[in-house]
Design a protein around this motif. Structure first.
Motif: not given
Ligand SMILES: [Mg+2]
Ligand SMILES: Nc1ncnc2c1ncn2[C@@H]1O[C@H](COP(=O)(O)OP(=O)(O)OP(=O)(O)O)[C@@H](O)[C@H]1O
Lengths: 298, 278
Positions: B66-68, B114-116, B194-197
Protein backbone atom coordinates in the motif's frame (compact mmCIF):
# COMPACT_ATOMS: atom_id res chain seq x y z
CA UNK A 1 3.33 -30.04 22.09
CA UNK A 2 0.80 -29.29 24.81
CA UNK A 3 3.31 -30.09 27.58
CA UNK A 4 5.81 -27.81 25.99
CA UNK A 5 3.30 -25.02 25.89
CA UNK A 6 2.63 -25.43 29.61
CA UNK A 7 6.30 -25.58 30.56
CA UNK A 8 7.02 -22.51 28.48
CA UNK A 9 4.41 -20.63 30.46
CA UNK A 10 5.94 -21.70 33.79
CA UNK A 11 7.51 -18.71 35.52
CA UNK A 12 11.26 -18.09 35.51
CA UNK A 13 12.99 -18.35 38.87
CA UNK A 14 12.48 -15.10 40.78
CA UNK A 15 15.24 -12.55 40.14
CA UNK A 16 17.85 -12.28 42.86
CA UNK A 17 18.24 -8.61 43.61
CA UNK A 18 21.74 -7.74 44.63
CA UNK A 19 23.64 -4.57 43.97
CA UNK A 20 26.84 -6.54 43.43
CA UNK A 21 25.45 -8.21 40.33
CA UNK A 22 23.99 -5.06 38.86
CA UNK A 23 25.63 -4.97 35.43
CA UNK A 24 24.73 -1.31 34.81
CA UNK A 25 26.79 -0.29 37.78
CA UNK A 26 29.83 -2.09 36.42
CA UNK A 27 29.54 -0.28 33.09
CA UNK A 28 28.95 3.04 34.80
CA UNK A 29 32.03 2.68 37.01
CA UNK A 30 34.21 1.62 34.08
CA UNK A 31 32.98 4.55 32.00
CA UNK A 32 33.66 6.99 34.83
CA UNK A 33 37.15 5.59 35.40
CA UNK A 34 37.88 5.93 31.69
CA UNK A 35 36.61 9.51 31.62
CA UNK A 36 38.64 10.42 34.69
CA UNK A 37 41.78 8.87 33.21
CA UNK A 38 41.40 10.82 29.96
CA UNK A 39 40.80 14.15 31.69
CA UNK A 40 43.67 13.49 34.09
CA UNK A 41 46.10 12.98 31.21
CA UNK A 42 44.86 16.16 29.55
CA UNK A 43 45.16 18.26 32.70
CA UNK A 44 48.54 16.77 33.47
CA UNK A 45 49.84 17.91 30.09
CA UNK A 46 48.37 21.39 30.49
CA UNK A 47 49.65 21.76 34.06
CA UNK A 48 53.10 20.58 32.97
CA UNK A 49 53.16 23.06 30.11
CA UNK A 50 52.10 25.91 32.40
CA UNK A 51 54.71 24.95 35.00
CA UNK A 52 57.55 24.79 32.46
CA UNK A 53 56.56 27.49 30.00
CA UNK A 54 54.07 29.72 31.80
CA UNK A 55 56.73 32.14 32.97
CA UNK A 56 57.81 32.95 29.40
CA UNK A 57 54.26 33.52 28.24
CA UNK A 58 53.89 37.30 28.18
CA UNK A 59 52.09 39.57 25.70
CA UNK A 60 55.50 40.42 24.28
CA UNK A 61 56.18 36.72 23.66
CA UNK A 62 53.09 36.54 21.48
CA UNK A 63 53.91 39.61 19.40
CA UNK A 64 57.73 39.79 19.21
CA UNK A 65 59.83 38.11 16.56
CA UNK A 66 62.08 35.26 17.70
CA UNK A 67 65.72 36.15 18.20
CA UNK A 68 68.82 34.05 18.77
CA UNK A 69 67.25 31.07 16.92
CA UNK A 70 64.20 31.25 19.16
CA UNK A 71 65.95 31.11 22.53
CA UNK A 72 64.94 34.69 23.11
CA UNK A 73 62.24 36.93 21.72
CA UNK A 74 58.73 35.70 20.96
CA UNK A 75 56.75 33.85 18.35
CA UNK A 76 55.02 36.68 16.47
CA UNK A 77 56.21 35.68 13.00
CA UNK A 78 55.65 32.00 13.75
CA UNK A 79 52.03 32.68 14.69
CA UNK A 80 51.49 34.64 11.47
CA UNK A 81 53.03 31.84 9.38
CA UNK A 82 50.90 29.26 11.19
CA UNK A 83 47.75 31.25 10.58
CA UNK A 84 48.59 31.63 6.88
CA UNK A 85 49.39 27.93 6.45
CA UNK A 86 46.19 26.99 8.24
CA UNK A 87 44.24 29.50 6.18
CA UNK A 88 45.51 28.07 2.89
CA UNK A 89 44.85 24.56 4.15
CA UNK A 90 41.25 25.27 5.21
CA UNK A 91 40.41 27.46 2.23
CA UNK A 92 41.19 24.49 0.00
CA UNK A 93 40.21 21.50 2.10
CA UNK A 94 36.95 22.64 3.72
CA UNK A 95 34.99 23.47 0.53
CA UNK A 96 36.46 20.50 -1.31
CA UNK A 97 35.89 18.11 1.56
CA UNK A 98 32.34 19.25 2.25
CA UNK A 99 31.48 19.18 -1.45
CA UNK A 100 32.83 15.64 -1.72
CA UNK A 101 30.89 14.67 1.39
CA UNK A 102 27.70 16.07 -0.15
CA UNK A 103 28.35 14.11 -3.33
CA UNK A 104 29.01 10.91 -1.41
CA UNK A 105 26.10 11.23 1.01
CA UNK A 106 23.38 12.94 -1.04
CA UNK A 107 23.84 12.66 -4.76
CA UNK A 108 24.87 9.08 -5.29
CA UNK A 109 23.12 5.85 -4.54
CA UNK A 110 24.34 3.32 -2.05
CA UNK A 111 26.70 0.79 -3.59
CA UNK A 112 27.79 3.07 -6.42
CA UNK A 113 31.17 1.68 -7.53
CA UNK A 114 32.75 5.07 -8.08
CA UNK A 115 31.76 6.24 -4.61
CA UNK A 116 32.94 3.07 -2.95
CA UNK A 117 36.28 3.65 -4.65
CA UNK A 118 36.40 7.26 -3.38
CA UNK A 119 35.59 6.13 0.14
CA UNK A 120 38.21 3.37 0.12
CA UNK A 121 40.92 5.71 -1.11
CA UNK A 122 39.98 8.38 1.43
CA UNK A 123 40.14 5.86 4.26
CA UNK A 124 43.50 4.63 3.04
CA UNK A 125 44.82 8.18 2.72
CA UNK A 126 43.64 9.00 6.25
CA UNK A 127 45.99 6.33 7.55
CA UNK A 128 49.05 7.36 5.51
CA UNK A 129 51.86 8.75 7.73
CA UNK A 130 52.28 12.48 7.42
CA UNK A 131 55.92 12.21 6.32
CA UNK A 132 54.64 10.58 3.14
CA UNK A 133 52.40 13.58 2.52
CA UNK A 134 55.46 15.74 3.16
CA UNK A 135 57.43 13.87 0.49
CA UNK A 136 54.54 14.10 -1.95
CA UNK A 137 54.07 17.79 -1.21
CA UNK A 138 57.77 18.45 -1.70
CA UNK A 139 57.88 16.58 -5.00
CA UNK A 140 54.61 17.95 -6.35
CA UNK A 141 54.09 21.47 -5.00
CA UNK A 142 57.67 22.58 -4.24
CA UNK A 143 59.47 21.00 -7.16
CA UNK A 144 57.03 20.12 -9.92
CA UNK A 145 54.77 23.17 -9.56
CA UNK A 146 57.84 25.28 -8.64
CA UNK A 147 56.32 26.77 -5.52
CA UNK A 148 59.51 26.15 -3.56
CA UNK A 149 59.59 26.12 0.23
CA UNK A 150 56.58 28.31 0.80
CA UNK A 151 53.52 28.79 2.93
CA UNK A 152 51.46 27.94 -0.15
CA UNK A 153 53.21 24.57 -0.60
CA UNK A 154 52.84 23.81 3.09
CA UNK A 155 49.17 24.77 3.22
CA UNK A 156 48.34 22.75 0.12
CA UNK A 157 50.21 19.71 1.45
CA UNK A 158 48.29 19.98 4.70
CA UNK A 159 45.06 20.31 2.71
CA UNK A 160 45.80 16.96 1.02
CA UNK A 161 46.51 15.47 4.41
CA UNK A 162 43.36 16.63 6.21
CA UNK A 163 41.02 16.16 3.25
CA UNK A 164 40.26 12.47 3.94
CA UNK A 165 39.40 12.88 7.60
CA UNK A 166 37.42 16.07 6.95
CA UNK A 167 35.46 14.51 4.10
CA UNK A 168 34.62 11.30 5.91
CA UNK A 169 33.54 13.05 9.10
CA UNK A 170 31.37 15.46 7.15
CA UNK A 171 29.86 12.55 5.20
CA UNK A 172 29.02 10.75 8.44
CA UNK A 173 27.42 13.95 9.69
CA UNK A 174 25.19 14.17 6.62
CA UNK A 175 24.33 10.48 6.76
CA UNK A 176 23.25 10.78 10.36
CA UNK A 177 20.44 13.15 9.31
CA UNK A 178 17.29 10.98 9.29
CA UNK A 179 15.86 10.05 5.89
CA UNK A 180 12.45 11.26 7.08
CA UNK A 181 13.55 14.85 6.47
CA UNK A 182 14.53 14.00 2.90
CA UNK A 183 11.22 12.25 2.24
CA UNK A 184 9.24 15.03 3.88
CA UNK A 185 11.03 17.67 1.84
CA UNK A 186 10.68 15.72 -1.41
CA UNK A 187 6.98 15.16 -0.71
CA UNK A 188 6.34 18.91 -0.68
CA UNK A 189 8.32 19.28 -3.89
CA UNK A 190 11.39 20.99 -2.48
CA UNK A 191 14.41 20.74 -4.76
CA UNK A 192 17.41 18.81 -3.56
CA UNK A 193 19.51 21.96 -3.44
CA UNK A 194 16.98 23.73 -1.22
CA UNK A 195 16.56 20.64 0.95
CA UNK A 196 20.30 20.52 1.39
CA UNK A 197 20.63 24.22 2.12
CA UNK A 198 17.63 24.70 4.35
CA UNK A 199 17.43 21.39 6.19
CA UNK A 200 20.20 18.87 5.72
CA UNK A 201 23.29 21.05 6.08
CA UNK A 202 21.96 22.83 9.20
CA UNK A 203 20.97 19.50 10.71
CA UNK A 204 24.36 18.01 9.80
CA UNK A 205 26.25 21.03 11.14
CA UNK A 206 27.69 19.29 14.22
CA UNK A 207 29.24 16.68 11.91
CA UNK A 208 30.62 19.26 9.51
CA UNK A 209 32.09 21.26 12.40
CA UNK A 210 33.60 18.10 13.84
CA UNK A 211 35.20 17.40 10.48
CA UNK A 212 36.73 20.86 10.23
CA UNK A 213 37.91 20.80 13.86
CA UNK A 214 39.54 17.41 13.41
CA UNK A 215 41.19 18.71 10.26
CA UNK A 216 42.44 21.88 11.95
CA UNK A 217 43.69 19.85 14.87
CA UNK A 218 45.68 17.57 12.62
CA UNK A 219 47.00 20.51 10.62
CA UNK A 220 48.07 22.49 13.69
CA UNK A 221 49.83 19.51 15.17
CA UNK A 222 51.65 18.67 11.97
CA UNK A 223 55.44 18.84 11.75
CA UNK A 224 56.67 16.18 9.36
CA UNK A 225 54.56 17.23 6.38
CA UNK A 226 55.67 20.86 6.75
CA UNK A 227 59.41 20.41 7.24
CA UNK A 228 59.99 19.85 3.52
CA UNK A 229 57.22 22.03 2.16
CA UNK A 230 56.77 25.27 4.09
CA UNK A 231 60.30 25.20 5.40
CA UNK A 232 61.40 26.70 8.70
CA UNK A 233 62.45 30.29 8.12
CA UNK A 234 61.43 32.13 11.29
CA UNK A 235 61.22 35.63 9.85
CA UNK A 236 57.93 37.38 9.25
CA UNK A 237 56.48 36.18 5.92
CA UNK A 238 55.65 38.91 3.42
CA UNK A 239 53.59 36.76 1.07
CA UNK A 240 52.27 33.22 0.60
CA UNK A 241 55.31 32.49 -1.55
CA UNK A 242 57.62 33.02 1.44
CA UNK A 243 58.88 30.21 3.56
CA UNK A 244 57.23 30.18 6.99
CA UNK A 245 57.64 28.30 10.22
CA UNK A 246 54.63 26.78 11.94
CA UNK A 247 54.19 26.52 15.72
CA UNK A 248 54.80 22.79 15.75
CA UNK A 249 58.00 23.11 13.73
CA UNK A 250 59.13 25.90 16.05
CA UNK A 251 58.61 23.59 19.02
CA UNK A 252 60.43 20.77 17.27
CA UNK A 253 63.35 23.01 16.34
CA UNK A 254 63.66 24.58 19.80
CA UNK A 255 63.52 21.22 21.52
CA UNK A 256 65.83 19.30 19.19
CA UNK A 257 68.27 21.74 17.57
CA UNK A 258 68.60 24.75 19.86
CA UNK A 259 70.45 24.24 23.16
CA UNK A 260 68.69 26.27 25.86
CA UNK A 261 65.50 26.52 23.78
CA UNK A 262 63.33 24.37 26.06
CA UNK A 263 61.58 27.12 28.07
CA UNK A 264 60.40 28.81 24.88
CA UNK A 265 59.46 25.42 23.42
CA UNK A 266 57.15 24.86 26.39
CA UNK A 267 55.70 28.32 26.11
CA UNK A 268 55.05 27.78 22.41
CA UNK A 269 53.43 24.43 23.14
CA UNK A 270 51.20 26.17 25.66
CA UNK A 271 50.11 28.63 22.97
CA UNK A 272 49.46 25.74 20.58
CA UNK A 273 47.25 23.88 23.05
CA UNK A 274 45.44 27.09 23.94
CA UNK A 275 44.81 27.74 20.24
CA UNK A 276 43.44 24.23 19.72
CA UNK A 277 40.99 24.69 22.57
CA UNK A 278 39.97 28.13 21.35
CA UNK A 279 39.44 26.95 17.76
CA UNK A 280 37.43 23.99 18.94
CA UNK A 281 35.17 26.16 21.08
CA UNK A 282 34.73 28.79 18.35
CA UNK A 283 33.85 26.19 15.73
CA UNK A 284 31.26 24.57 17.95
CA UNK A 285 29.79 27.96 18.81
CA UNK A 286 29.67 29.10 15.18
CA UNK A 287 28.11 25.80 14.14
CA UNK A 288 25.44 25.99 16.79
CA UNK A 289 24.63 29.56 15.93
CA UNK A 290 24.30 28.71 12.25
CA UNK A 291 22.14 25.69 12.94
CA UNK A 292 19.97 27.77 15.20
CA UNK A 293 19.62 30.59 12.72
CA UNK A 294 18.83 28.25 9.84
CA UNK A 295 16.52 25.97 11.72
CA UNK A 296 14.42 28.28 13.79
CA UNK A 297 13.80 31.64 12.18
CA UNK A 298 11.35 32.11 9.36
CA UNK B 1 -6.47 -10.99 11.97
CA UNK B 2 -6.05 -14.51 13.19
CA UNK B 3 -7.04 -16.71 10.30
CA UNK B 4 -5.26 -17.06 7.02
CA UNK B 5 -7.71 -16.85 4.15
CA UNK B 6 -5.09 -18.49 1.95
CA UNK B 7 -5.88 -21.83 3.48
CA UNK B 8 -9.57 -21.15 3.84
CA UNK B 9 -10.29 -20.09 0.31
CA UNK B 10 -8.06 -21.77 -2.23
CA UNK B 11 -8.97 -19.49 -5.10
CA UNK B 12 -6.69 -17.57 -7.38
CA UNK B 13 -7.29 -13.87 -6.93
CA UNK B 14 -9.02 -12.22 -9.84
CA UNK B 15 -9.44 -8.50 -9.95
CA UNK B 16 -13.08 -7.59 -9.77
CA UNK B 17 -13.49 -4.36 -11.60
CA UNK B 18 -16.37 -2.03 -11.10
CA UNK B 19 -16.43 0.49 -13.94
CA UNK B 20 -16.09 4.10 -12.76
CA UNK B 21 -19.40 5.89 -12.59
CA UNK B 22 -19.64 8.70 -15.12
CA UNK B 23 -20.33 11.34 -12.45
CA UNK B 24 -16.94 10.62 -10.90
CA UNK B 25 -14.38 11.06 -13.64
CA UNK B 26 -11.01 9.47 -12.88
CA UNK B 27 -8.01 11.61 -11.97
CA UNK B 28 -5.50 8.81 -11.43
CA UNK B 29 -5.20 5.92 -13.86
CA UNK B 30 -2.74 3.12 -13.24
CA UNK B 31 -2.17 0.39 -15.78
CA UNK B 32 -0.17 -2.73 -15.02
CA UNK B 33 1.68 -0.78 -12.38
CA UNK B 34 4.35 -2.81 -10.53
CA UNK B 35 6.98 -1.89 -7.97
CA UNK B 36 10.06 -3.89 -7.08
CA UNK B 37 12.81 -3.38 -4.52
CA UNK B 38 15.74 -5.15 -6.16
CA UNK B 39 14.39 -8.62 -6.85
CA UNK B 40 11.58 -8.30 -4.34
CA UNK B 41 8.18 -7.49 -5.82
CA UNK B 42 6.19 -5.14 -3.59
CA UNK B 43 3.08 -5.24 -5.80
CA UNK B 44 2.35 -6.44 -9.27
CA UNK B 45 0.17 -5.50 -12.21
CA UNK B 46 -2.19 -3.06 -10.58
CA UNK B 47 -4.75 -1.61 -12.99
CA UNK B 48 -7.01 0.87 -11.32
CA UNK B 49 -8.60 4.29 -11.63
CA UNK B 50 -9.21 6.67 -8.76
CA UNK B 51 -12.06 9.16 -8.99
CA UNK B 52 -11.60 12.91 -8.70
CA UNK B 53 -12.80 14.68 -5.59
CA UNK B 54 -13.53 11.52 -3.65
CA UNK B 55 -11.99 9.82 -0.65
CA UNK B 56 -10.57 6.44 -1.61
CA UNK B 57 -9.47 4.02 1.08
CA UNK B 58 -6.72 1.50 0.46
CA UNK B 59 -6.92 -1.51 2.76
CA UNK B 60 -5.04 -4.76 3.02
CA UNK B 61 -2.66 -6.68 5.25
CA UNK B 62 0.78 -5.45 6.23
CA UNK B 63 3.38 -5.71 3.48
CA UNK B 64 0.96 -5.91 0.55
CA UNK B 65 2.39 -2.77 -1.05
CA UNK B 66 0.00 0.00 0.00
CA UNK B 67 2.75 2.45 0.96
CA UNK B 68 4.70 1.46 -2.14
CA UNK B 69 1.64 2.25 -4.26
CA UNK B 70 1.33 5.73 -2.75
CA UNK B 71 5.03 6.48 -3.30
CA UNK B 72 4.57 5.82 -7.03
CA UNK B 73 1.92 8.50 -7.28
CA UNK B 74 4.26 11.33 -6.26
CA UNK B 75 7.44 9.63 -7.53
CA UNK B 76 8.82 9.48 -3.99
CA UNK B 77 9.87 5.98 -5.00
CA UNK B 78 12.72 7.71 -6.87
CA UNK B 79 14.38 8.34 -3.53
CA UNK B 80 14.26 4.74 -2.34
CA UNK B 81 17.40 2.78 -3.15
CA UNK B 82 16.92 -0.12 -5.59
CA UNK B 83 13.26 0.69 -6.11
CA UNK B 84 11.95 0.40 -9.66
CA UNK B 85 8.49 1.16 -11.00
CA UNK B 86 7.02 -0.37 -14.17
CA UNK B 87 3.74 0.13 -16.00
CA UNK B 88 1.90 3.32 -16.84
CA UNK B 89 0.52 5.91 -14.47
CA UNK B 90 -1.48 8.91 -15.55
CA UNK B 91 -2.51 11.72 -13.25
CA UNK B 92 -4.83 14.25 -14.85
CA UNK B 93 -3.22 13.80 -18.24
CA UNK B 94 0.36 13.80 -16.93
CA UNK B 95 2.50 10.76 -17.69
CA UNK B 96 3.88 10.40 -14.16
CA UNK B 97 6.52 7.75 -14.77
CA UNK B 98 8.08 9.44 -17.79
CA UNK B 99 11.61 10.70 -17.27
CA UNK B 100 10.55 14.05 -18.71
CA UNK B 101 7.98 14.65 -15.97
CA UNK B 102 8.65 17.64 -13.76
CA UNK B 103 8.63 15.87 -10.38
CA UNK B 104 8.74 19.14 -8.47
CA UNK B 105 5.50 20.28 -10.12
CA UNK B 106 4.03 16.80 -9.69
CA UNK B 107 4.76 16.77 -5.96
CA UNK B 108 3.24 20.19 -5.59
CA UNK B 109 0.00 18.80 -7.00
CA UNK B 110 0.19 15.48 -5.13
CA UNK B 111 0.77 15.99 -1.39
CA UNK B 112 1.61 13.20 1.01
CA UNK B 113 1.23 12.59 4.75
CA UNK B 114 3.31 9.84 6.30
CA UNK B 115 2.46 7.24 8.87
CA UNK B 116 4.83 8.76 11.39
CA UNK B 117 4.46 12.54 11.75
CA UNK B 118 7.59 14.01 10.18
CA UNK B 119 7.73 17.77 10.61
CA UNK B 120 10.98 19.46 9.60
CA UNK B 121 13.36 20.10 12.51
CA UNK B 122 12.54 23.81 12.33
CA UNK B 123 10.03 26.18 13.87
CA UNK B 124 6.30 25.70 13.37
CA UNK B 125 6.16 28.78 11.16
CA UNK B 126 9.10 27.73 9.04
CA UNK B 127 7.64 24.26 8.51
CA UNK B 128 4.93 25.83 6.40
CA UNK B 129 6.96 28.75 5.09
CA UNK B 130 9.78 26.64 3.63
CA UNK B 131 7.80 24.87 0.89
CA UNK B 132 5.73 27.98 0.16
CA UNK B 133 8.82 30.12 -0.34
CA UNK B 134 10.66 27.39 -2.22
CA UNK B 135 7.84 27.18 -4.77
CA UNK B 136 7.66 30.99 -4.85
CA UNK B 137 3.95 30.82 -4.11
CA UNK B 138 4.18 33.89 -1.93
CA UNK B 139 6.82 36.28 -0.68
CA UNK B 140 8.10 37.02 2.78
CA UNK B 141 5.52 39.73 3.37
CA UNK B 142 2.46 37.59 2.66
CA UNK B 143 3.77 34.30 3.99
CA UNK B 144 2.54 34.88 7.55
CA UNK B 145 -0.96 35.39 6.25
CA UNK B 146 -0.83 32.06 4.40
CA UNK B 147 0.58 30.32 7.47
CA UNK B 148 -2.27 31.56 9.63
CA UNK B 149 -4.94 30.53 7.14
CA UNK B 150 -3.46 27.09 6.68
CA UNK B 151 -3.11 26.51 10.41
CA UNK B 152 -6.72 27.59 10.87
CA UNK B 153 -7.79 25.12 8.20
CA UNK B 154 -6.33 22.23 10.20
CA UNK B 155 -7.61 23.62 13.51
CA UNK B 156 -4.13 24.20 14.88
CA UNK B 157 -4.07 27.98 14.96
CA UNK B 158 -5.56 28.40 18.41
CA UNK B 159 -3.14 25.90 19.86
CA UNK B 160 0.06 27.29 18.36
CA UNK B 161 -0.50 30.94 17.55
CA UNK B 162 1.59 32.07 20.53
CA UNK B 163 4.53 29.81 19.81
CA UNK B 164 5.01 29.85 16.07
CA UNK B 165 8.75 30.26 16.53
CA UNK B 166 9.14 27.20 18.70
CA UNK B 167 10.46 23.97 17.26
CA UNK B 168 7.80 21.77 15.69
CA UNK B 169 9.07 18.96 17.90
CA UNK B 170 7.53 20.72 20.90
CA UNK B 171 4.10 19.71 19.55
CA UNK B 172 2.29 16.51 20.50
CA UNK B 173 2.08 13.68 17.96
CA UNK B 174 -1.42 14.63 16.90
CA UNK B 175 -0.49 18.30 16.55
CA UNK B 176 2.60 17.34 14.55
CA UNK B 177 0.47 15.27 12.19
CA UNK B 178 -1.91 18.20 11.70
CA UNK B 179 1.10 20.45 11.08
CA UNK B 180 2.25 18.00 8.39
CA UNK B 181 -1.23 18.13 6.92
CA UNK B 182 -1.08 21.93 6.99
CA UNK B 183 2.32 21.85 5.30
CA UNK B 184 0.87 19.74 2.51
CA UNK B 185 -2.38 21.74 2.23
CA UNK B 186 -0.50 25.05 2.09
CA UNK B 187 0.60 24.16 -1.45
CA UNK B 188 -3.08 23.70 -2.43
CA UNK B 189 -2.54 20.30 -4.03
CA UNK B 190 -5.17 18.46 -6.09
CA UNK B 191 -4.46 15.09 -4.57
CA UNK B 192 -3.60 14.12 -1.01
CA UNK B 193 -2.00 10.79 -0.20
CA UNK B 194 -2.44 9.79 3.43
CA UNK B 195 -0.46 6.81 4.66
CA UNK B 196 -2.12 5.59 7.86
CA UNK B 197 -2.32 9.18 9.10
CA UNK B 198 -3.97 8.25 12.39
CA UNK B 199 -2.09 5.13 13.34
CA UNK B 200 0.36 6.92 15.66
CA UNK B 201 -2.36 9.00 17.31
CA UNK B 202 -4.62 8.59 20.32
CA UNK B 203 -8.37 8.20 19.65
CA UNK B 204 -9.11 11.88 20.22
CA UNK B 205 -6.35 13.25 17.96
CA UNK B 206 -7.27 10.53 15.52
CA UNK B 207 -10.86 11.75 15.53
CA UNK B 208 -9.71 15.33 14.93
CA UNK B 209 -7.56 14.31 11.97
CA UNK B 210 -10.37 12.12 10.65
CA UNK B 211 -12.88 14.99 10.73
CA UNK B 212 -10.32 17.10 8.95
CA UNK B 213 -9.99 14.53 6.19
CA UNK B 214 -13.75 14.35 5.80
CA UNK B 215 -13.84 18.13 5.46
CA UNK B 216 -11.53 17.86 2.45
CA UNK B 217 -14.03 15.78 0.49
CA UNK B 218 -14.94 17.29 -2.86
CA UNK B 219 -12.14 19.87 -2.89
CA UNK B 220 -9.33 17.34 -2.90
CA UNK B 221 -8.89 13.83 -4.17
CA UNK B 222 -7.87 11.86 -1.10
CA UNK B 223 -6.23 8.44 -1.16
CA UNK B 224 -5.96 7.07 2.36
CA UNK B 225 -4.25 3.91 3.52
CA UNK B 226 -5.69 2.61 6.74
CA UNK B 227 -5.70 -0.54 8.84
CA UNK B 228 -8.74 0.74 10.67
CA UNK B 229 -11.61 -0.76 8.66
CA UNK B 230 -14.22 1.05 10.71
CA UNK B 231 -12.51 4.32 9.84
CA UNK B 232 -12.33 3.40 6.17
CA UNK B 233 -16.03 2.62 6.20
CA UNK B 234 -16.86 5.89 7.97
CA UNK B 235 -14.98 8.26 5.75
CA UNK B 236 -14.32 6.68 2.37
CA UNK B 237 -16.43 6.91 -0.79
CA UNK B 238 -14.47 4.23 -2.62
CA UNK B 239 -12.36 1.39 -1.32
CA UNK B 240 -9.71 -0.91 -2.73
CA UNK B 241 -8.42 -4.12 -1.26
CA UNK B 242 -4.81 -5.25 -1.76
CA UNK B 243 -3.74 -8.75 -0.90
CA UNK B 244 -0.40 -10.51 -0.76
CA UNK B 245 -0.36 -13.25 -3.37
CA UNK B 246 2.71 -15.32 -4.13
CA UNK B 247 5.06 -12.83 -2.44
CA UNK B 248 3.72 -9.74 -4.21
CA UNK B 249 0.80 -7.45 -3.52
CA UNK B 250 -2.18 -7.48 -5.87
CA UNK B 251 -5.27 -5.37 -6.22
CA UNK B 252 -8.07 -7.81 -5.50
CA UNK B 253 -11.16 -5.68 -5.50
CA UNK B 254 -12.17 -2.07 -5.73
CA UNK B 255 -15.35 -0.13 -5.99
CA UNK B 256 -17.71 2.04 -3.97
CA UNK B 257 -17.05 1.69 -0.26
CA UNK B 258 -20.47 0.20 0.45
CA UNK B 259 -20.18 -2.58 -2.03
CA UNK B 260 -16.65 -3.50 -0.94
CA UNK B 261 -17.55 -3.60 2.74
CA UNK B 262 -21.10 -4.84 2.69
CA UNK B 263 -21.23 -6.96 -0.40
CA UNK B 264 -17.67 -7.91 -1.33
CA UNK B 265 -17.49 -9.69 -4.67
CA UNK B 266 -14.30 -11.58 -3.94
CA UNK B 267 -14.03 -14.28 -1.25
CA UNK B 268 -10.63 -12.92 -0.12
CA UNK B 269 -12.14 -9.51 0.53
CA UNK B 270 -14.99 -11.10 2.45
CA UNK B 271 -12.55 -13.16 4.53
CA UNK B 272 -10.34 -10.15 5.25
CA UNK B 273 -13.20 -7.90 6.28
CA UNK B 274 -14.78 -10.57 8.43
CA UNK B 275 -11.45 -11.72 9.87
CA UNK B 276 -10.45 -8.24 10.79
CA UNK B 277 -13.82 -7.57 12.30
CA UNK B 278 -13.88 -10.76 14.39
MG1 LIG C 1 2.77 1.11 4.84
N1 LIG D 1 12.68 0.58 1.13
C1 LIG D 1 12.40 -0.72 0.91
N2 LIG D 1 13.39 -1.56 0.54
C2 LIG D 1 13.12 -2.86 0.31
N3 LIG D 1 11.93 -3.42 0.44
C3 LIG D 1 10.90 -2.66 0.80
C4 LIG D 1 11.08 -1.26 1.06
N4 LIG D 1 9.90 -0.73 1.41
C5 LIG D 1 9.01 -1.75 1.37
N5 LIG D 1 9.61 -2.91 1.01
C6 LIG D 1 8.95 -4.20 0.83
O1 LIG D 1 7.89 -4.07 -0.09
C7 LIG D 1 6.75 -4.75 0.37
C8 LIG D 1 5.58 -3.80 0.46
O2 LIG D 1 5.87 -2.83 1.43
P1 LIG D 1 4.91 -1.63 1.78
O3 LIG D 1 5.62 -0.77 2.74
O4 LIG D 1 4.44 -1.03 0.53
O5 LIG D 1 3.71 -2.40 2.49
P2 LIG D 1 2.43 -1.80 3.21
O6 LIG D 1 1.25 -2.42 2.54
O7 LIG D 1 2.50 -0.33 3.25
O8 LIG D 1 2.57 -2.41 4.65
P3 LIG D 1 2.12 -1.77 6.05
O9 LIG D 1 0.65 -1.92 6.13
O10 LIG D 1 2.81 -2.60 7.07
O11 LIG D 1 2.58 -0.34 6.06
C9 LIG D 1 7.11 -5.39 1.70
O12 LIG D 1 7.40 -6.75 1.47
C10 LIG D 1 8.35 -4.66 2.14
O13 LIG D 1 9.20 -5.54 2.81
Amino acid sequence: MHDQAISWHAAWPAPRLSARRNPDRFIAITAWLGAIAVTTVFFWIVVDLIRLGGAQLTPAFITNAPTSAGRAGGIGSVLVSTALILGVCLAVSAPLGIATAILLAEFTREGNRYCTAIRRSLDTLAGVPSIVFGLFGYAFFCVYLRMGFSILSGGLTLACMVLPILTRTAEQGLRSVPDEYRYAAAAVGMTRTQTLRQLLLPAAMPGLVAGVVLGVGRALAETAALLYTSGYADRMPSSLADSGRSLSIHIYDLAMNVPGGEPNAYATALVLVGLLIAINATAVWLGERWTHRKLSTA
Amino acid sequence: MTMTPDTLIPTKPVAVTVPPRPDHPPIIRAENLSVRYGDHRAFDQVTWTIARGRITALIGPSGCGKTSFLTCLNRLADLVPRCSVAGTLDIDGMDVLSAATDVIALRRRVGMIFQKPNPFPVSIRRNIALPLLDHRLCDRRTVDDHIERTLRAVGLWGEVKDRLNQSAFCLSGGQQQRLCLARALALKPDILLLDEPCSALDPISSGVVEDLIVSLRGRYTVVIVTHNLAQAKRIADDAAFFWLDGGAGRLIEHGPCRSVFENPAHPLTRAYIHGARG
